[in-house]
Scaffold this motif. Structure first.
Motif, PDB file in Angstrom:
ATOM      1  N   ARG A   5      46.685  32.775  43.162  1.00 47.90           N
ATOM      2  CA  ARG A   5      48.032  33.126  43.609  1.00 47.90           C
ATOM      3  C   ARG A   5      47.920  34.136  44.727  1.00 47.90           C
ATOM      4  O   ARG A   5      47.407  35.232  44.551  1.00 47.90           O
ATOM      5  CB  ARG A   5      48.830  33.694  42.434  1.00 47.90           C
ATOM      6  N   LYS A   6      48.432  33.768  45.872  1.00 52.03           N
ATOM      7  CA  LYS A   6      48.270  34.594  47.066  1.00 52.03           C
ATOM      8  C   LYS A   6      49.467  35.517  47.248  1.00 52.03           C
ATOM      9  O   LYS A   6      50.606  35.115  47.074  1.00 52.03           O
ATOM     10  CB  LYS A   6      48.119  33.676  48.286  1.00 52.03           C
ATOM     11  N   TRP A   7      49.183  36.762  47.613  1.00 51.91           N
ATOM     12  CA  TRP A   7      50.252  37.715  47.925  1.00 51.91           C
ATOM     13  C   TRP A   7      50.834  37.398  49.291  1.00 51.91           C
ATOM     14  O   TRP A   7      50.124  37.011  50.209  1.00 51.91           O
ATOM     15  CB  TRP A   7      49.690  39.137  47.929  1.00 51.91           C
ATOM     16  N   SER A   8      52.140  37.609  49.439  1.00 49.63           N
ATOM     17  CA  SER A   8      52.769  37.428  50.745  1.00 49.63           C
ATOM     18  C   SER A   8      52.316  38.544  51.675  1.00 49.63           C
ATOM     19  O   SER A   8      51.861  39.609  51.221  1.00 49.63           O
ATOM     20  CB  SER A   8      54.293  37.446  50.616  1.00 49.63           C
ATOM     21  N   THR A  66      39.884  40.471  48.120  1.00 47.65           N
ATOM     22  CA  THR A  66      39.382  39.143  48.490  1.00 47.65           C
ATOM     23  C   THR A  66      39.790  38.123  47.445  1.00 47.65           C
ATOM     24  O   THR A  66      40.188  36.997  47.767  1.00 47.65           O
ATOM     25  CB  THR A  66      37.846  39.160  48.624  1.00 47.65           C
ATOM     26  N   ASN A  67      39.703  38.500  46.177  1.00 45.62           N
ATOM     27  CA  ASN A  67      40.121  37.606  45.094  1.00 45.62           C
ATOM     28  C   ASN A  67      41.619  37.327  45.117  1.00 45.62           C
ATOM     29  O   ASN A  67      42.077  36.342  44.542  1.00 45.62           O
ATOM     30  CB  ASN A  67      39.738  38.212  43.746  1.00 45.62           C
ATOM     31  N   LEU A  68      42.361  38.213  45.762  1.00 45.61           N
ATOM     32  CA  LEU A  68      43.807  38.016  45.899  1.00 45.61           C
ATOM     33  C   LEU A  68      44.162  37.343  47.224  1.00 45.61           C
ATOM     34  O   LEU A  68      45.330  37.249  47.572  1.00 45.61           O
ATOM     35  CB  LEU A  68      44.529  39.368  45.800  1.00 45.61           C
ATOM     36  N   TYR A  69      43.147  36.910  47.954  1.00 44.40           N
ATOM     37  CA  TYR A  69      43.316  36.197  49.227  1.00 44.40           C
ATOM     38  C   TYR A  69      44.118  37.008  50.240  1.00 44.40           C
ATOM     39  O   TYR A  69      45.015  36.482  50.911  1.00 44.40           O
ATOM     40  CB  TYR A  69      43.981  34.829  49.005  1.00 44.40           C
ATOM     41  N   PHE A  70      43.786  38.291  50.358  1.00 45.69           N
ATOM     42  CA  PHE A  70      44.431  39.113  51.380  1.00 45.69           C
ATOM     43  C   PHE A  70      43.999  38.636  52.768  1.00 45.69           C
ATOM     44  O   PHE A  70      42.979  37.952  52.926  1.00 45.69           O
ATOM     45  CB  PHE A  70      44.060  40.581  51.184  1.00 45.69           C
ATOM     46  N   HIS A  71      44.794  39.013  53.767  1.00 45.66           N
ATOM     47  CA  HIS A  71      44.556  38.585  55.144  1.00 45.66           C
ATOM     48  C   HIS A  71      43.133  38.934  55.587  1.00 45.66           C
ATOM     49  O   HIS A  71      42.607  39.996  55.255  1.00 45.66           O
ATOM     50  CB  HIS A  71      45.569  39.272  56.062  1.00 45.66           C
ATOM     51  N   LYS A 101      52.562  41.832  62.645  1.00 47.04           N
ATOM     52  CA  LYS A 101      52.537  40.372  62.523  1.00 47.04           C
ATOM     53  C   LYS A 101      53.819  39.866  61.884  1.00 47.04           C
ATOM     54  O   LYS A 101      54.407  38.874  62.330  1.00 47.04           O
ATOM     55  CB  LYS A 101      51.327  39.937  61.675  1.00 47.04           C
ATOM     56  N   ILE A 102      54.262  40.543  60.839  1.00 51.73           N
ATOM     57  CA  ILE A 102      55.487  40.143  60.146  1.00 51.73           C
ATOM     58  C   ILE A 102      56.697  40.269  61.069  1.00 51.73           C
ATOM     59  O   ILE A 102      57.560  39.380  61.115  1.00 51.73           O
ATOM     60  CB  ILE A 102      55.688  41.010  58.883  1.00 51.73           C
ATOM     61  N   ALA A 103      56.756  41.368  61.831  1.00 53.22           N
ATOM     62  CA  ALA A 103      57.888  41.591  62.741  1.00 53.22           C
ATOM     63  C   ALA A 103      57.948  40.505  63.811  1.00 53.22           C
ATOM     64  O   ALA A 103      59.031  39.983  64.121  1.00 53.22           O
ATOM     65  CB  ALA A 103      57.769  42.972  63.387  1.00 53.22           C
ATOM     66  N   HIS A 104      56.790  40.165  64.373  1.00 56.47           N
ATOM     67  CA  HIS A 104      56.761  39.118  65.399  1.00 56.47           C
ATOM     68  C   HIS A 104      57.174  37.769  64.820  1.00 56.47           C
ATOM     69  O   HIS A 104      57.942  37.021  65.445  1.00 56.47           O
ATOM     70  CB  HIS A 104      55.358  39.012  65.996  1.00 56.47           C
ATOM     71  N   TYR A 105      56.677  37.464  63.631  1.00 55.39           N
ATOM     72  CA  TYR A 105      57.005  36.188  62.997  1.00 55.39           C
ATOM     73  C   TYR A 105      58.497  36.105  62.668  1.00 55.39           C
ATOM     74  O   TYR A 105      59.145  35.083  62.926  1.00 55.39           O
ATOM     75  CB  TYR A 105      56.177  36.016  61.725  1.00 55.39           C
ATOM     76  N   ASP A 106      59.048  37.187  62.090  1.00 53.77           N
ATOM     77  CA  ASP A 106      60.468  37.190  61.734  1.00 53.77           C
ATOM     78  C   ASP A 106      61.349  37.067  62.975  1.00 53.77           C
ATOM     79  O   ASP A 106      62.365  36.353  62.958  1.00 53.77           O
ATOM     80  CB  ASP A 106      60.820  38.481  60.977  1.00 53.77           C
ATOM     81  N   LYS A 107      60.959  37.763  64.038  1.00 50.57           N
ATOM     82  CA  LYS A 107      61.755  37.710  65.267  1.00 50.57           C
ATOM     83  C   LYS A 107      61.718  36.310  65.879  1.00 50.57           C
ATOM     84  O   LYS A 107      62.750  35.781  66.309  1.00 50.57           O
ATOM     85  CB  LYS A 107      61.217  38.722  66.276  1.00 50.57           C
ATOM     86  N   LEU A 108      60.537  35.710  65.891  1.00 46.24           N
ATOM     87  CA  LEU A 108      60.409  34.359  66.442  1.00 46.24           C
ATOM     88  C   LEU A 108      61.184  33.354  65.602  1.00 46.24           C
ATOM     89  O   LEU A 108      61.855  32.466  66.130  1.00 46.24           O
ATOM     90  CB  LEU A 108      58.931  33.967  66.509  1.00 46.24           C
ATOM     91  N   THR A 109      61.096  33.495  64.276  1.00 45.81           N
ATOM     92  CA  THR A 109      61.821  32.593  63.373  1.00 45.81           C
ATOM     93  C   THR A 109      63.323  32.708  63.573  1.00 45.81           C
ATOM     94  O   THR A 109      64.043  31.700  63.618  1.00 45.81           O
ATOM     95  CB  THR A 109      61.468  32.907  61.910  1.00 45.81           C
ATOM     96  N   LYS A 110      63.793  33.936  63.700  1.00 46.48           N
ATOM     97  CA  LYS A 110      65.228  34.165  63.891  1.00 46.48           C
ATOM     98  C   LYS A 110      65.717  33.572  65.207  1.00 46.48           C
ATOM     99  O   LYS A 110      66.808  32.995  65.281  1.00 46.48           O
ATOM    100  CB  LYS A 110      65.498  35.668  63.861  1.00 46.48           C
ATOM    101  N   ILE A 111      64.906  33.695  66.245  1.00 49.68           N
ATOM    102  CA  ILE A 111      65.290  33.189  67.558  1.00 49.68           C
ATOM    103  C   ILE A 111      65.300  31.662  67.588  1.00 49.68           C
ATOM    104  O   ILE A 111      66.177  31.039  68.203  1.00 49.68           O
ATOM    105  CB  ILE A 111      64.333  33.734  68.639  1.00 49.68           C
TER     106      ILE A 111
END
Length: 344
Positions: A5-8, A66-71, A101-111
């Motif tokens: 199970r991967k963390w967001s 690593t076991n939690l599949y962090f970035h 990274k999250i800010a860029h992704y959210d901004k691009l998604t919103k646009i």
């Protein structure tokens, strides 16, 4: 056994920030994880307690994450933190990196959310017009002996070219995916990067990212009292980012051959030219660690500004494209009707 199970990214960034804040206040890593786990529930609480257990068994924080599949970038930051000992700094920097990274992704998604919906809607209308309405108008023109206008022919050809363009784009995408999975993935990390930096759109951004990462990690290791050679040896022992592992081996080989580090960097096509100048200046004034760190911060700010600028250009470009398509659809409906009215 690894946790499937991967963390967001948001959860990852929040945990890293909380850990860095607690370490700054004097908590040990074990105490910080226990404190954070008290305020968590369910899966995340269990994951944090597993990290605490891993620490008690002698494993590093990186092992648990690593076991939690962090970035991957987070894991690489923590790997170097294990070498220079400044875990607080690594956690803080990695959390900042994830938040950007999250800010860029959210901004691009919103646009892009609404324009993509418009494009999909217009595409459905366009298919309907081409497959149902246009053939009926053509049949009506033939039965009434009405000559098709030049503008109607242009519209028809434009739709035809657009359809072929979409088909060709889909074919190129399919070929790219085939090439990626069959050949590209088997290349060495250096060969992959050589191909990537030849792509005009990505070249500048990739070179800035590589320059940022290399300068930041070396600066922190140098602050720990290591030499350039020792820093590069540490890069060779990590496998989280294979490209820098291969690069470090190349650097060491060239250093042994008598080349200067700044000259080696300048000859490599993966880094900005300014990086070699910063290294030369830092070695000359005896402040290489400071110079590299300040340069890394300058580069990450430039990357952030560049991405935001690109994102602001995307929305009007997409809206312009959608507007042109809507105009063509509108004209393709009206022009045949006007033509029929004029012929009556």
């Amino acid at each position: 056994m690894k946790n499937k199970r991967k963390w967001s990214l948001k959860d990852q960034a929040l945990l890293l920030k909380r850990l860095s804040d607690l370490l700054e206040k004097g908590y040990t890593l074990n105490e910080a994880l226990n404190f954070i786990s008290v305020n968590e529930k369910g899966r995340q609480k269990d994951d944090l307690l597993n990290c605490v257990s891993n620490l008690a068994e002698g494993y590093s924080l990186r092992y648990g994450l690593t076991n939690l599949y962090f970035h991957r970038d987070v894991l690489s930051y923590l790997y170097f933190a294990e070498q220079h000992g400044n875990m607080e700094f690594a956690l803080k920097e990695s959390s900042i990196m994830l938040y950007k990274k999250i800010a860029h992704y959210d901004k691009l998604t919103k646009i892009l959310r609404y324009p993509i919906f418009l494009i999909f809607t217009v595409a459905v209308i366009l298919i309907f017009i081409q497959s149902v309405i246009t053939p009926q108008f053509n049949h009506l023109y033939t039965s009434m002996n009405i000559e098709v206008s030049i503008f109607s022919m242009i519209l028809s050809q434009s739709f035809l070219y657009l359809r072929w363009s979409m088909l060709i784009a889909a074919i190129f995408l399919l070929l790219f995916l085939i090439y990626y999975f069959i050949r590209f993935r088997k290349y060495t990390a250096e060969r992959k990067m050589r191909l990537i930096v030849k792509i005009p759109i990505l070249k500048t951004y990739v070179k800035m990212m590589l320059s940022y990462y290399l300068s930041l990690q070396i600066s922190i290791l140098l602050r720990g009292g290591m030499s350039i050679y020792d820093c590069l040896k540490i890069f060779t022992t990590q496998s989280i980012i294979p490209f820098f592992q291969e690069e470090a081996n190349t650097f060491i080989h060239q250093l042994k051959a008598g080349q200067k580090f700044n000259d080696i960097i300048y000859e490599r096509e993966f880094y900005e030219d300014e990086l070699s100048q910063v290294i030369l200046h830092g070695q000359a004034n005896g402040q290489l660690a400071r110079e590299l760190y300040m340069y890394s911060q300058f580069v990450i700010e430039k990357i952030d500004t560049s991405i935001n600028k690109i994102i602001t250009y995307i929305q009007p470009t997409v809206y312009l494209f959608v507007g042109i398509i809507v105009l063509f659809v509108y004209l393709s409906m009206l022009m045949p009707m006007y033509k029929m009215i004029d012929s009556i």
